[in-house]
Write a protein that holds these residues in place. Sequence first.
Motif, mmCIF file in Angstrom:
data_model
loop_
_atom_site.group_PDB
_atom_site.id
_atom_site.type_symbol
_atom_site.label_atom_id
_atom_site.label_comp_id
_atom_site.label_asym_id
_atom_site.label_seq_id
_atom_site.Cartn_x
_atom_site.Cartn_y
_atom_site.Cartn_z
ATOM 1 N N LYS A 1 0.814 -1.215 0.000
ATOM 2 C CA LYS A 1 0.000 0.000 0.000
ATOM 3 C C LYS A 1 0.850 1.269 0.000
ATOM 4 O O LYS A 1 0.306 2.377 0.014
ATOM 5 C CB LYS A 1 -0.931 0.007 1.213
ATOM 6 C CG LYS A 1 -1.971 -1.092 1.163
ATOM 7 C CD LYS A 1 -2.846 -1.065 2.394
ATOM 8 C CE LYS A 1 -3.915 -2.133 2.330
ATOM 9 N NZ LYS A 1 -4.779 -2.135 3.514
ATOM 10 N N ASN A 2 2.181 1.097 -0.003
ATOM 11 C CA ASN A 2 3.115 2.216 -0.001
ATOM 12 C C ASN A 2 2.934 3.126 1.224
ATOM 13 O O ASN A 2 2.967 4.342 1.118
ATOM 14 C CB ASN A 2 3.008 3.027 -1.300
ATOM 15 C CG ASN A 2 4.290 3.757 -1.595
ATOM 16 O OD1 ASN A 2 5.379 3.215 -1.430
ATOM 17 N ND2 ASN A 2 4.171 5.012 -2.010
ATOM 18 N N LEU A 3 2.743 2.475 2.388
ATOM 19 C CA LEU A 3 2.501 3.219 3.623
ATOM 20 C C LEU A 3 3.569 2.939 4.677
ATOM 21 O O LEU A 3 4.201 1.882 4.667
ATOM 22 C CB LEU A 3 1.137 2.842 4.221
ATOM 23 C CG LEU A 3 -0.101 3.186 3.417
ATOM 24 C CD1 LEU A 3 -1.337 2.595 4.081
ATOM 25 C CD2 LEU A 3 -0.226 4.701 3.260
ATOM 26 N N ILE A 4 3.721 3.886 5.579
ATOM 27 C CA ILE A 4 4.521 3.715 6.788
ATOM 28 C C ILE A 4 3.584 3.903 7.964
ATOM 29 O O ILE A 4 2.850 4.895 8.028
ATOM 30 C CB ILE A 4 5.676 4.730 6.872
ATOM 31 C CG1 ILE A 4 6.622 4.560 5.683
ATOM 32 C CG2 ILE A 4 6.413 4.592 8.208
ATOM 33 C CD1 ILE A 4 7.697 5.632 5.607
ATOM 34 N N HIS A 5 3.595 2.948 8.888
ATOM 35 C CA HIS A 5 2.778 3.049 10.105
ATOM 36 C C HIS A 5 3.593 3.814 11.137
ATOM 37 O O HIS A 5 4.646 3.352 11.562
ATOM 38 C CB HIS A 5 2.421 1.663 10.611
ATOM 39 C CG HIS A 5 1.324 1.669 11.617
ATOM 40 N ND1 HIS A 5 0.634 0.544 11.947
ATOM 41 C CD2 HIS A 5 0.775 2.662 12.377
ATOM 42 C CE1 HIS A 5 -0.277 0.835 12.846
ATOM 43 N NE2 HIS A 5 -0.195 2.111 13.127
ATOM 44 N N ASP B 1 2.315 8.347 3.615
ATOM 45 C CA ASP B 1 2.745 7.822 2.323
ATOM 46 C C ASP B 1 4.260 7.626 2.365
ATOM 47 O O ASP B 1 4.995 8.507 2.811
ATOM 48 C CB ASP B 1 2.359 8.804 1.210
ATOM 49 C CG ASP B 1 2.727 8.281 -0.155
ATOM 50 O OD1 ASP B 1 3.895 8.509 -0.562
ATOM 51 O OD2 ASP B 1 1.885 7.640 -0.811
ATOM 52 N N LYS B 2 4.712 6.482 1.911
ATOM 53 C CA LYS B 2 6.139 6.141 1.966
ATOM 54 C C LYS B 2 6.995 7.103 1.142
ATOM 55 O O LYS B 2 8.095 7.458 1.551
ATOM 56 C CB LYS B 2 6.335 4.703 1.469
ATOM 57 C CG LYS B 2 7.750 4.223 1.509
ATOM 58 C CD LYS B 2 7.832 2.792 1.012
ATOM 59 C CE LYS B 2 9.269 2.359 0.835
ATOM 60 N NZ LYS B 2 9.346 1.029 0.236
ATOM 61 N N ASP B 3 6.491 7.536 0.005
ATOM 62 C CA ASP B 3 7.284 8.390 -0.883
ATOM 63 C C ASP B 3 7.211 9.864 -0.504
ATOM 64 O O ASP B 3 8.233 10.530 -0.402
ATOM 65 C CB ASP B 3 6.826 8.216 -2.335
ATOM 66 C CG ASP B 3 7.050 6.796 -2.835
ATOM 67 O OD1 ASP B 3 8.035 6.164 -2.399
ATOM 68 O OD2 ASP B 3 6.223 6.316 -3.638
#
Length: 176
Positions: A61-65, A103-105
């Motif tokens: 999902k291109n996410l960081i928790h 969002d990771k990016d």
Amino acid sequence: MDELMRLDSDFSEAKFKTNVDNIFVKLHMAVMLKDLERVRHFISDELYQKYFNVIQELEEKNLIHMYDEFNVASTEIMNVEITEEYFLIYVMIRSKCMDYYIDKDTKKYVSGNNVRREERNHILTFMKKRNHNIQGNARRCPSCGANIDVNHDGKCSYCGTIYNLKDYEYVLTDIK
């Protein structure tokens, strides 16, 4: 608790609670950093796989928790169960943090609470073999005998062997 202390002479409630808090925080930081190797030796193989899958899903999902201002407010031993093979300790942790996703990016906020800390209760299960090996204060690699810093990542810096705490200490097996 009295029976546990009688059967497990190494047990110290204060030391155990400190380890519980440490493992709980390290596991959440490992998820945030997507690096479970730093906690692998503190958790069961099943829990490792569960969080490995969580991290994989975050990657897809291109996410960081994110867990900001994370701390443990209280730790309480709820129950002790003694079986033929294991000591099981159930612990309630009350934690506080801002829990959200970015969002990771772009590193931009996606969802969750990034404004104020929320309090949550978690039930953790720790397990230790009844006939555990005695390890003493110095932790040594079972393969090459070198000293291992278990609090860092539990990996031998010489041969790469993971120090398996489940043969010596309580490991985290479940979080609810």
